[in-house]
Design a protein around this motif. Structure first.
Motif, short mmCIF file in Angstrom:
data_model
loop_
_atom_site.label_atom_id
_atom_site.label_comp_id
_atom_site.label_asym_id
_atom_site.label_seq_id
_atom_site.Cartn_x
_atom_site.Cartn_y
_atom_site.Cartn_z
N PRO A 1 0.84 -1.21 0.00
CA PRO A 1 0.00 0.00 0.00
C PRO A 1 0.87 1.25 0.00
O PRO A 1 2.10 1.17 0.02
N ARG B 1 -5.43 5.03 7.30
CA ARG B 1 -5.97 4.41 6.08
C ARG B 1 -7.49 4.32 6.14
O ARG B 1 -8.18 4.52 5.13
N GLN C 1 -2.63 8.79 0.31
CA GLN C 1 -3.67 7.77 0.15
C GLN C 1 -4.86 8.34 -0.62
O GLN C 1 -5.40 7.69 -1.52
#
Length: 705
Positions: free
Chosen positions: A44, A256, A223
């Protein structure tokens, strides 16, 4: 029949299972299996961790040399802190550099899941062997045989120079890891765990902490940018992103989840998300994305892995007023005679607590603490533990006040530094304990603690905490109808307001206190309050009113034959005359105050009088006399350990030294004063000292501190 010389019975190569011998054998080889040794999960968005990555990579590649590197590394940390991502990132970087030509394999043991969902050793070995190209039908049925085959295959790869990185993810115990370790040190092994697994021989432990707020904010921005490159929220409000990162406690999982929530609601302002997360009662509920990503669920897995003694302590620690606490409070919370330190060590290995600001200090991550608070709500022993903790901090304040009183009244007058330093460390807990006691209706504890803290708060000049504590205590005194306590607290509160320059509030407090003491016909309380009110009026510039009040207080002290009270009034008359420009009168009042103090034992008050007299002599140009007075005052204040007043005297002494031409001594005095004011957070006096020091260099005249 064949003789022995005609029989050939040679077998070579890797053999698993039975050996069948025959004169003629037709072999059909299995279809080649694809290897998974170059495949790792998709990484990620990754931010920071440069130091940890460097440590992991160095340990995996430098074993055998003088640096003491190890091919076995345990990455340990709190649930959701990014252990797996860090392990995968470290492995990817090493593979990119060509350091492990054989590639990498990875297995997730699900060690913190419910027992029936954890991956058995045999299944983990079968998965790893399959990743190395061993057909399923050739994998032995027995776990011990699989373990031997795993190490044999790895040994062959090592002999061929095909070194691998093996990632063992989510291991909850060393027993889960040991059967999966290669038999040769040529291969690198990365283990991730919520426990430290220090019992693994030869393992290098790398502890993973939370991200700094700046990195957490950067992770949120990246993100969201990956999810939607056109999302302008984090570009235009990067400060809000950093705030969200801080509210997430720097926990990557929480960041996240927040990013996912924001991506799902592109119209939601970051300020709205910040406001939601700022509510502690809702924070864990909000950090949940459709159940697939949830901070609470991650913590559940760690909590279920605890034994009952550790689990109980974990719950009760949430009752401590602040995230950091000493080992002693763990013993108090449980109320048991067992070793709290041993239980804390177990919680630390599980990364549910972590070391605090010093040896013997511990802290809980903000989100972990919120989780523990939820659990302790259902603990039948929670109320008793709360009372024990609150009373522990109250008793600590009472004991400290007794030691300070004894030290000040002793001939030497030395304040024990470790006592003051100990209370400095615990002050956030003490403030929280007072607030908690107030909410619980424990008025006697509130009043007792506030009274015991007054001397310490005055010495340390902790005005913000002083105002909070006395504000709560004032309400408690009114609830119980204790007029004397209410009057004393009003005076204490007025002193704090005066020191933070809230003079109107200070005057109001002292006037209300004076009215109470007069109604109660308490002459001593009345005289003390007249003294306090005069100081506030003097700082407001109302000198005549202040002198009238001090004269009235002096008459009361004479009737009670209280020489200490009379000395206090003389000192304040000196300060008022000095402020009004009557320096000669001020010096005479200070002289009388010093004479009175010679008959009583109060070195702290004597230090004040000598300091004030030194400042007045400086204003009249009597520099040698001022130097002697200030040097004497400094010695007393150093003996007392009164850092704030030491700094004030150092600043005044620095000015006199400069006027006497001792510029090097003056510079050193100013430097020491600056250090103390900066440490104590007194920005006003810090700025004044800087101006005085600059004035000495430019030969300007500046009023001393």
């Amino acid at each position: 029949m064949l003789n022995s010389q005609q029989v050939r019975n040679d077998v070579s190569g890797v053999v698993v299972g039975n050996v069948i011998q025959a004169r003629s054998v037709e072999t059909v080889l299995p279809r080649p299996m694809p290897l998974a040794v170059s495949g790792l999960p998709r990484l990620p968005v990754f931010v920071g961790r440069e130091n940890e990555l460097s440590e992991v990579q160095r340990a995996l590649t430098s074993y055998g040399d003088i640096s003491g590197g190890s091919p076995l590394v345990v990455i340990a940390g709190l649930a959701g802190v990014g252990k797996t991502s860090t392990a995968v990132k470290a492995a990817q970087d090493l593979l990119a550099k060509g350091r492990f030509a054989g590639g990498s394999v990875m297995v997730d043991l699900h060690g913190y899941d419910v027992p029936e969902h954890r991956v058995p050793t045999g299944s983990a070995l079968a998965s790893l062997l399959s990743a190395l190209g061993i057909p399923r039908e050739h994998v032995p049925a027995q776990t011990a045989d699989r373990e031997r085959l795993w190490r044999t295959v790895l040994a062959e790869k090592a002999a061929a120079g095909q070194f691998l990185v093996v990632i063992i993810d989510n291991a909850s115990s060393a027993d889960q890891v040991r059967p999966l370790l290669p038999g040769t040190a040529a291969h690198g092994v990365l283990v991730t765990s919520r426990h430290s697994l220090v019992e693994l021989d030869g393992a290098r432990l790398v502890r993973l902490g939370v991200l700094p707020s700046v990195d957490a904010g950067l992770l949120l921005r990246r993100q969201l940018a990956v999810t939607n490159p056109r999302d302008e929220r984090v570009r235009t409000r990067s400060d809000e992103a950093d705030t969200i990162g801080r509210l997430c406690g720097g926990l990557p999982l929480a960041v996240r989840i927040t990013a996912a929530l924001l991506a799902a609601d592109p119209d939601q302002p970051l300020s709205e998300m910040s406001a939601t997360l700022a509510d502690e009662h809702r924070r864990l509920d909000e950090l949940n994305y459709d159940g697939s990503l949830a901070v609470r669920s991650a913590f559940d897995l760690s909590y279920r892995n605890l034994g009952e003694p550790e689990a109980r302590l974990f719950r009760l620690l949430a009752l401590n007023p602040s995230p950091e606490f000493g080992t002693g409070i763990a013993q108090v919370a449980t109320g048991a005679s067992g070793s709290a330190r041993r239980l804390l060590d177990r919680l630390r290995r599980a990364h549910l607590v972590e070391p605090g600001s010093a040896r013997g200090r511990w802290r809980m991550h903000d989100l972990v603490r919120l989780y523990a608070r939820e659990l302790v709500g259902g603990d039948e022993g929670g109320a008793d533990a709360f009372n024990r903790i609150i009373n522990y901090y109250s008793a600590l304040c009472t004991t400290t006040d007794r030691l300070l009183t004894q030290a000040i009244q002793s001939p030497v007058g030395l304040l024990p530094d470790e006592v003051l330093d100990g209370l400095d460390v615990e002050l956030p807990n003490i403030v929280g304990a007072v607030l908690g006691a107030n909410e619980a209706g424990m008025d006697d504890v509130v009043l007792r603690t506030a009274k015991a803290l007054h001397r310490y708060l005055d010495l340390r000049k902790r005005w913000d905490e002083w105002i909070v504590i006395d504000g709560v205590a004032l309400a408690a005194a009114r609830r119980v109808g204790d007029r004397h306590a209410e009057s004393r607290i009003l005076n204490h509160l007025g002193i704090a307001y005066r020191d933070v320059r809230r003079l109107d509030d200070a005057i109001d407090c002292h006037q209300r206190s004076l009215a109470h003491f007069r109604e109660l016909d308490d002459r001593v309380g009345e005289a003390e309050t007249l003294n306090y009110l005069a100081i506030a009026l003097r700082k407001r510039g109302r000198f005549d009113e202040a002198i009238d009040l001090l004269d009235e207080a002096a008459r009361i002290w004479r009737t009670t034959e209280d020489r200490l009270g009379s000395a206090r009034v003389r000192n304040n008359l000196g300060l008022t005359c000095y402020a009004a420009g009557a320096h000669e009168d001020a010096i005479e009042h200070y002289r009388q105050a010093a004479e009175l103090l010679k008959t009583v034992q109060d070195p702290q008050r004597m230090g004040k009088v000598l300091h004030n007299n030194g400042v007045a002599c400086t204003a009249l140009g009597r520099h040698e006399e001022a130097h002697a007075l200030l040097t004497h005052a400094l010695a007393i204040r150093r003996d007392l350990g009164d850092r704030h007043r030491q700094a004030k005297t150092l600043a005044a002494l620095g000015r006199v030294q400069g006027l006497l031409g001792a510029r090097a001594d003056a510079a050193e005095s100013y430097r020491q004063a600056l250090d103390v004011f900066r440490t104590l957070g007194d920005r006003t006096r810090e700025a004044q000292v800087r101006r005085d020091h600059l004035a000495m260099d430019t030969d300007d005249v500046v009023k001393p501190v």
